[in-house]
Design a protein around this motif. Sequence first.
Motif, PDB file in Angstrom:
ATOM      1  N   GLY A   1      58.593  55.330  46.237  1.00 25.87           N
ATOM      2  CA  GLY A   1      57.573  54.783  44.946  1.00 25.87           C
ATOM      3  C   GLY A   1      59.663  55.265  44.099  1.00 25.87           C
ATOM      4  O   GLY A   1      59.748  53.778  43.511  1.00 25.87           O
ATOM      5  N   SER A   2      60.331  55.715  44.379  1.00 22.12           N
ATOM      6  CA  SER A   2      61.602  56.274  43.780  1.00 22.12           C
ATOM      7  C   SER A   2      62.201  54.993  44.133  1.00 22.12           C
ATOM      8  O   SER A   2      63.322  54.681  42.843  1.00 22.12           O
ATOM      9  N   GLN A   3      62.223  54.241  44.983  1.00 22.50           N
ATOM     10  CA  GLN A   3      62.915  53.698  45.008  1.00 22.50           C
ATOM     11  C   GLN A   3      62.972  51.875  44.881  1.00 22.50           C
ATOM     12  O   GLN A   3      63.617  51.142  44.695  1.00 22.50           O
ATOM     13  N   GLU A   4      61.467  51.980  44.869  1.00 27.13           N
ATOM     14  CA  GLU A   4      60.653  50.565  44.274  1.00 27.13           C
ATOM     15  C   GLU A   4      60.994  50.689  42.876  1.00 27.13           C
ATOM     16  O   GLU A   4      61.881  49.642  42.171  1.00 27.13           O
ATOM     17  N   GLU A   5      60.873  51.931  42.153  1.00 20.51           N
ATOM     18  CA  GLU A   5      61.066  52.059  40.730  1.00 20.51           C
ATOM     19  C   GLU A   5      62.599  51.718  40.636  1.00 20.51           C
ATOM     20  O   GLU A   5      63.047  50.931  39.892  1.00 20.51           O
ATOM     21  N   TYR A   6      63.762  52.166  41.365  1.00 20.21           N
ATOM     22  CA  TYR A   6      64.755  51.465  40.944  1.00 20.21           C
ATOM     23  C   TYR A   6      65.545  50.090  41.360  1.00 20.21           C
ATOM     24  O   TYR A   6      65.089  50.116  40.721  1.00 20.21           O
ATOM     25  N   CYS A   7      64.786  49.288  42.574  1.00 15.90           N
ATOM     26  CA  CYS A   7      65.007  48.370  42.384  1.00 15.90           C
ATOM     27  C   CYS A   7      63.985  47.717  41.696  1.00 15.90           C
ATOM     28  O   CYS A   7      65.278  46.153  41.430  1.00 15.90           O
ATOM     29  N   ALA A   8      63.250  47.817  40.903  1.00 15.81           N
ATOM     30  CA  ALA A   8      62.951  47.058  40.129  1.00 15.81           C
ATOM     31  C   ALA A   8      63.631  46.651  38.602  1.00 15.81           C
ATOM     32  O   ALA A   8      63.125  45.721  37.936  1.00 15.81           O
ATOM     33  N   GLY A   9      63.945  47.829  39.153  1.00 14.28           N
ATOM     34  CA  GLY A   9      65.867  47.204  37.783  1.00 14.28           C
ATOM     35  C   GLY A   9      65.353  48.010  35.840  1.00 14.28           C
ATOM     36  O   GLY A   9      64.994  48.732  36.052  1.00 14.28           O
ATOM     37  N   PRO A  10      66.165  47.462  35.169  1.00 13.35           N
ATOM     38  CA  PRO A  10      67.475  46.682  35.110  1.00 13.35           C
ATOM     39  C   PRO A  10      68.335  47.314  36.592  1.00 13.35           C
ATOM     40  O   PRO A  10      68.870  48.438  36.010  1.00 13.35           O
TER      41      PRO A  10
ATOM     42  N   SER B   1      75.563  44.841  36.632  1.00 14.97           N
ATOM     43  CA  SER B   1      76.364  44.712  37.073  1.00 14.97           C
ATOM     44  C   SER B   1      77.929  44.794  36.478  1.00 14.97           C
ATOM     45  O   SER B   1      77.950  45.084  35.065  1.00 14.97           O
ATOM     46  N   PHE B   2      78.978  45.065  37.524  1.00 16.20           N
ATOM     47  CA  PHE B   2      80.196  45.512  37.422  1.00 16.20           C
ATOM     48  C   PHE B   2      81.314  44.190  37.611  1.00 16.20           C
ATOM     49  O   PHE B   2      82.035  44.079  36.774  1.00 16.20           O
ATOM     50  N   THR B   3      80.777  43.607  38.524  1.00 14.03           N
ATOM     51  CA  THR B   3      81.938  42.328  39.354  1.00 14.03           C
ATOM     52  C   THR B   3      80.862  41.364  39.426  1.00 14.03           C
ATOM     53  O   THR B   3      79.761  41.667  39.473  1.00 14.03           O
ATOM     54  N   PRO B   4      81.618  39.995  39.613  1.00 13.12           N
ATOM     55  CA  PRO B   4      80.464  39.306  40.385  1.00 13.12           C
ATOM     56  C   PRO B   4      79.531  39.405  42.228  1.00 13.12           C
ATOM     57  O   PRO B   4      79.029  38.673  42.018  1.00 13.12           O
ATOM     58  N   TYR B   5      80.310  40.422  42.680  1.00 14.81           N
ATOM     59  CA  TYR B   5      79.864  40.197  43.866  1.00 14.81           C
ATOM     60  C   TYR B   5      78.456  42.058  44.019  1.00 14.81           C
ATOM     61  O   TYR B   5      77.698  42.531  44.650  1.00 14.81           O
ATOM     62  N   THR B   6      78.352  42.566  42.632  1.00 15.07           N
ATOM     63  CA  THR B   6      77.950  43.806  42.173  1.00 15.07           C
ATOM     64  C   THR B   6      76.541  42.831  41.839  1.00 15.07           C
ATOM     65  O   THR B   6      75.422  41.983  42.372  1.00 15.07           O
ATOM     66  N   VAL B   7      75.148  44.396  43.674  1.00 22.02           N
ATOM     67  CA  VAL B   7      73.936  43.205  43.712  1.00 22.02           C
ATOM     68  C   VAL B   7      73.239  43.884  43.003  1.00 22.02           C
ATOM     69  O   VAL B   7      72.840  45.168  42.426  1.00 22.02           O
ATOM     70  N   THR B   8      72.645  42.688  42.538  1.00 14.82           N
ATOM     71  CA  THR B   8      71.668  43.874  41.151  1.00 14.82           C
ATOM     72  C   THR B   8      70.175  42.163  41.111  1.00 14.82           C
ATOM     73  O   THR B   8      69.656  42.345  40.214  1.00 14.82           O
ATOM     74  N   ASP B   9      70.666  41.771  42.034  1.00 12.43           N
ATOM     75  CA  ASP B   9      68.208  41.152  42.646  1.00 12.43           C
ATOM     76  C   ASP B   9      67.894  42.553  43.403  1.00 12.43           C
ATOM     77  O   ASP B   9      68.278  42.340  44.655  1.00 12.43           O
ATOM     78  N   PRO B  10      66.563  42.560  42.887  1.00 16.65           N
ATOM     79  CA  PRO B  10      66.026  43.705  43.478  1.00 16.65           C
ATOM     80  C   PRO B  10      66.173  43.407  45.000  1.00 16.65           C
ATOM     81  O   PRO B  10      66.016  44.587  46.349  1.00 16.65           O
ATOM     82  N   GLY B  11      65.455  42.002  45.154  1.00 18.20           N
ATOM     83  CA  GLY B  11      64.862  41.775  46.704  1.00 18.20           C
ATOM     84  C   GLY B  11      65.959  41.775  47.766  1.00 18.20           C
ATOM     85  O   GLY B  11      65.816  42.794  48.832  1.00 18.20           O
ATOM     86  N   ARG B  12      67.205  41.539  46.907  1.00 18.69           N
ATOM     87  CA  ARG B  12      68.393  41.573  47.749  1.00 18.69           C
ATOM     88  C   ARG B  12      68.912  42.865  48.349  1.00 18.69           C
ATOM     89  O   ARG B  12      69.396  44.006  49.344  1.00 18.69           O
ATOM     90  N   LEU B  13      68.694  43.716  46.895  1.00 21.44           N
ATOM     91  CA  LEU B  13      68.775  45.366  47.033  1.00 21.44           C
ATOM     92  C   LEU B  13      67.791  46.321  48.031  1.00 21.44           C
ATOM     93  O   LEU B  13      68.192  46.543  49.275  1.00 21.44           O
ATOM     94  N   ARG B  14      66.511  45.611  48.273  1.00 20.33           N
ATOM     95  CA  ARG B  14      65.943  46.292  49.037  1.00 20.33           C
ATOM     96  C   ARG B  14      65.703  45.871  50.509  1.00 20.33           C
ATOM     97  O   ARG B  14      66.215  47.324  51.324  1.00 20.33           O
ATOM     98  N   ARG B  15      66.943  44.741  51.245  1.00 20.97           N
ATOM     99  CA  ARG B  15      67.571  44.554  52.200  1.00 20.97           C
ATOM    100  C   ARG B  15      67.958  45.079  52.633  1.00 20.97           C
ATOM    101  O   ARG B  15      68.651  46.114  53.857  1.00 20.97           O
ATOM    102  N   VAL B  16      68.987  45.251  51.480  1.00 24.15           N
ATOM    103  CA  VAL B  16      70.393  46.580  51.327  1.00 24.15           C
ATOM    104  C   VAL B  16      70.113  47.480  52.033  1.00 24.15           C
ATOM    105  O   VAL B  16      70.791  47.935  53.142  1.00 24.15           O
TER     106      VAL B  16
END
Length: 248
Positions: A149-158, A161-176
């Motif tokens: 539950g807490s993972q899903e809430e966090y992944c939903a954002g916002p 971003s700190f660099t162009p490489y920061t993972v900010t896409d919810p779907g990509r973060l779930r895969r990570v």
Amino acid sequence: MAARSAPDRLLAVLAAFDHEHPALSLTDISRRAGLTLTTAHRLVTALTEWGALERDGSGVYHVGLRLWEVAALAPRGLALRQIALPYLEDLYEATHENVQLAVRDGGEVVYIEWISGRSAVGVHIRVGARWPLHATGVGLALLAHGDAGSQEEYCAGPLQSFTPYTVTDPGRLRRVLADVRRTGVAVSSRQVTDDALSVAAPVRGPGGAVVAAVSVVVPQADAQVPVLVPAVRLAARGISRALGWRPE
């Protein structure tokens, strides 16, 4: 708007201090806490008498040692640092790079120990510093082993971003996060600064729940992840065993 309670006003005075504002005048405290000067003076006087604040010769206030004494009682603070320190030192001797120990507090990691090498890559970390979970190796290790539950809430954002490489896409973060659970380690490359890479592993408590994470941070350009992973895993496993965890 409802009047602020006495505890709220007291906490506002303490919250006026942070890493960017470690020393404040009474006027500064009043302004940052959103209190009248009279109320701030009364609360600051009480906190100073108790030892939560200290006043130097120039009249400026600092956080007092009494708060450090109380904070040392936190099981995720000084006690955990003392248990983990020998393993963190071993990890540093094996890598001569930045070594970190962190715990989770809501959607952030809080760094409770940090060993830095003279020639190690520069990092924006100090004891007590906070960063969003998704942007750091220790944060990913902690988030990946949190409840669904807490993972899903966090992944939903916002997701900041700190660099162009920061993972900010919810779907990509779930895969990570799924990959972290599968491999047992988190690799965070150029997420906070574009020149650093961290490898992190979870630390488990007596019941097996993840209570902290340990990491090593190296220059991204010459990072040897396959070499770092076993060292970080070994440190995390050693701390976990010292905390009472016994793998089945």
